[in-house]
Design an enzyme around this catalytic site. Structure first.
Site, PDB file in Angstrom:
ATOM      1  N   HIS A 139       0.937  -1.167  -0.218  1.00  0.00           N
ATOM      2  CA  HIS A 139       0.098   0.057   0.103  1.00  0.00           C
ATOM      3  C   HIS A 139       0.845   1.368   0.036  1.00  0.00           C
ATOM      4  O   HIS A 139       0.458   2.289  -0.913  1.00  0.00           O
ATOM      5  CB  HIS A 139      -0.946  -0.145   1.297  1.00  0.00           C
ATOM      6  N   GLN A 150      -0.810  -4.587  -8.757  1.00  0.00           N
ATOM      7  CA  GLN A 150      -0.966  -5.537  -9.825  1.00  0.00           C
ATOM      8  C   GLN A 150      -1.324  -7.102  -8.878  1.00  0.00           C
ATOM      9  O   GLN A 150      -1.938  -7.987  -9.715  1.00  0.00           O
ATOM     10  CB  GLN A 150       0.231  -5.785 -10.491  1.00  0.00           C
ATOM     11  N   GLN A 160      -8.895  -7.058 -10.511  1.00  0.00           N
ATOM     12  CA  GLN A 160      -9.620  -6.024  -9.920  1.00  0.00           C
ATOM     13  C   GLN A 160      -9.045  -4.750 -10.926  1.00  0.00           C
ATOM     14  O   GLN A 160      -9.860  -4.000 -11.177  1.00  0.00           O
ATOM     15  CB  GLN A 160      -9.114  -5.818  -8.598  1.00  0.00           C
ATOM     16  N   SER A 185      -0.051  -9.019   1.843  1.00  0.00           N
ATOM     17  CA  SER A 185      -1.365  -8.718   1.792  1.00  0.00           C
ATOM     18  C   SER A 185      -1.740  -8.766   3.258  1.00  0.00           C
ATOM     19  O   SER A 185      -1.142  -9.204   4.262  1.00  0.00           O
ATOM     20  CB  SER A 185      -1.958 -10.272   1.566  1.00  0.00           C
TER      21      SER A 185
HETATM   22  P1  AMP Z   1      -6.702  -3.751  -0.387  1.00  0.00           P
HETATM   23  O1  AMP Z   1      -6.312  -2.928   0.930  1.00  0.00           O
HETATM   24  O2  AMP Z   1      -6.324  -5.145  -0.138  1.00  0.00           O
HETATM   25  O3  AMP Z   1      -7.935  -3.351  -0.893  1.00  0.00           O
HETATM   26  O4  AMP Z   1      -5.496  -3.169  -1.459  1.00  0.00           O
HETATM   27  C1  AMP Z   1      -5.383  -1.659  -1.608  1.00  0.00           C
HETATM   28  C2  AMP Z   1      -4.483  -1.549  -2.842  1.00  0.00           C
HETATM   29  O5  AMP Z   1      -3.349  -1.974  -2.550  1.00  0.00           O
HETATM   30  C3  AMP Z   1      -4.917  -2.445  -4.114  1.00  0.00           C
HETATM   31  O6  AMP Z   1      -4.875  -1.776  -5.146  1.00  0.00           O
HETATM   32  C4  AMP Z   1      -4.193  -3.626  -4.153  1.00  0.00           C
HETATM   33  O7  AMP Z   1      -3.795  -4.140  -5.361  1.00  0.00           O
HETATM   34  C5  AMP Z   1      -2.754  -2.948  -3.595  1.00  0.00           C
HETATM   35  N1  AMP Z   1      -1.834  -3.876  -2.986  1.00  0.00           N
HETATM   36  C6  AMP Z   1      -2.320  -5.204  -1.962  1.00  0.00           C
HETATM   37  N2  AMP Z   1      -1.266  -5.709  -2.007  1.00  0.00           N
HETATM   38  C7  AMP Z   1      -0.374  -5.247  -2.627  1.00  0.00           C
HETATM   39  C8  AMP Z   1       1.170  -5.624  -2.993  1.00  0.00           C
HETATM   40  N3  AMP Z   1       1.714  -6.710  -2.063  1.00  0.00           N
HETATM   41  N4  AMP Z   1       1.873  -4.948  -3.741  1.00  0.00           N
HETATM   42  C9  AMP Z   1       1.207  -3.967  -4.435  1.00  0.00           C
HETATM   43  N5  AMP Z   1      -0.075  -3.368  -4.281  1.00  0.00           N
HETATM   44  C10 AMP Z   1      -0.840  -4.200  -3.496  1.00  0.00           C
END
Ligand code: AMP
Length: 287
Positions: free
Chosen positions: A37, A148, A153, A185
């Site tokens: 993030h 990515q 998504q 994650s």
């Molecule tokens: P989320 O909080 O899981 O909804 O993720 C928010 C944003 O962060 C989304 O666009 C995800 O794809 C991105 N994101 C989550 N994990 C990663 C990661 N390991 N590397 C890059 N972007 C990420």
């Protein structure tokens, strides 16, 4: 850095920034922030004058048996990370700020939302596209940043803004990984120490696919089979899908075209935790 939960106040603050001639970058998140993030916020910082990060655990994208109520909520450290990465404003709405009890409207991308993640998580992408549309209405960004990591998504969001003439540029940012390759994650914190050891095999399967794409004449179908065999040979992982697909349509890719690319996509459960990851494949050798 300002922190604001009211959609109206966020809209007004962004209108004011626009009036001053600033460009706006938006980073939608569900909080429990990690370095993935943070990389999105930093990228937004480098490409825009004013950065708004949103933190909202969106109930409409969780299925009835999914982890909405136990999803990690770590607002204080999230805000510190947003501040450190250069956000100007963090939007932290409550569910009631985002959804009226009598709301009747959803935004649906019909085709792309039904396969892979959509097939395993019915309704998930309707929740995503509806909330992201609302976040775009509230924050009116010039650019919005997605990872990515959630390959399908970002593809669906790109389709949506094209189809609905939403004037925003979608920027997709690279996957940030742990030292052993596990994609970062918010859900990784659910893993037991033993599961955490196994989880890196998902990255190993993607690395195998990458090697086969670059250095052999193996077909995409066989690459997918080899990934699945690797994952199934790892005790504890329950594979939901392991496919090689077209990078734009997500249709299963049957034959390799030298110079073209595909995307390897994996979803697997480890105990009760569901993990996803992916890797772009570049075919250098003909079949
Ligand atoms: P989320 O909080 O899981 O909804 O993720 C928010 C944003 O962060 C989304 O666009 C995800 O794809 C991105 N994101 C989550 N994990 C990663 C990661 N390991 N590397 C890059 N972007 C990420």
């Amino acid at each position: 850095m300002e922190v604001e939960s009211s959609p109206g106040k966020v809209h007004a603050a962004i209108r004011e920034a626009r009036r001053r001639g600033l460009t706006i970058g938006c980073v939608p998140t569900m909080g429990a922030l990690h370095a993935g993030h943070v990389s999105l916020v930093q990228r937004a910082r480098s490409e825009n004058d004013f950065v708004v990060a949103t933190i909202f655990v969106n109930p409409t994208q969780f299925g009835p048996t999914e982890d909405f109520s136990r999803y990690p909520r770590t607002l204080d450290t999230d805000l510190e990370q947003c501040r450190g990465a250069g956000a100007n404003l963090v939007f932290t709405p409550q569910v009631s700020d985002m959804y009226a009890a009598d709301a009747e409207t959803i935004v649906r991308v019909t085709g792309l939302s039904t396969v892979l993640e959509g097939a395993h998580r019915p309704g998930h992408f309707d929740g995503v596209t509806t909330v992201v549309t609302k976040l775009f209405q509230i924050t009116e960004p010039d650019r919005a940043y997605f990872g990515q990591k959630d390959y399908q998504q970002q593809l669906i969001i790109r389709r949506m803004v094209q189809d609905l003439n939403i004037p925003v540029t979608i920027v997709t940012c690279p996957i940030i990984r742990e030292a052993d390759g596990l994609a970062m994650s918010s859900r990784n914190r659910y893993l037991s120490p033993e599961e955490r050891g196994i989880a890196a095999e998902i990255f190993q399967a993607l690395q195998l696919a990458d090697r086969l794409a670059v250095g052999s004449a193996v077909s995409p179908r066989e690459i997918a089979e080899r990934m699945r065999a690797h994952l199934e040979g790892t005790g504890g992982l329950s594979v939901q899908y392991a496919v090689v697909a077209d990078t734009q349509t997500l249709a299963s890719q049957e034959t390799r075209i030298p110079g073209a690319s595909g995307v390897a996509l994996i979803a697997a459960k480890l105990g009760t935790t569901r993990l996803i990851d992916n890797q772009i494949l570049n075919y250098s050798v003909a079949e």
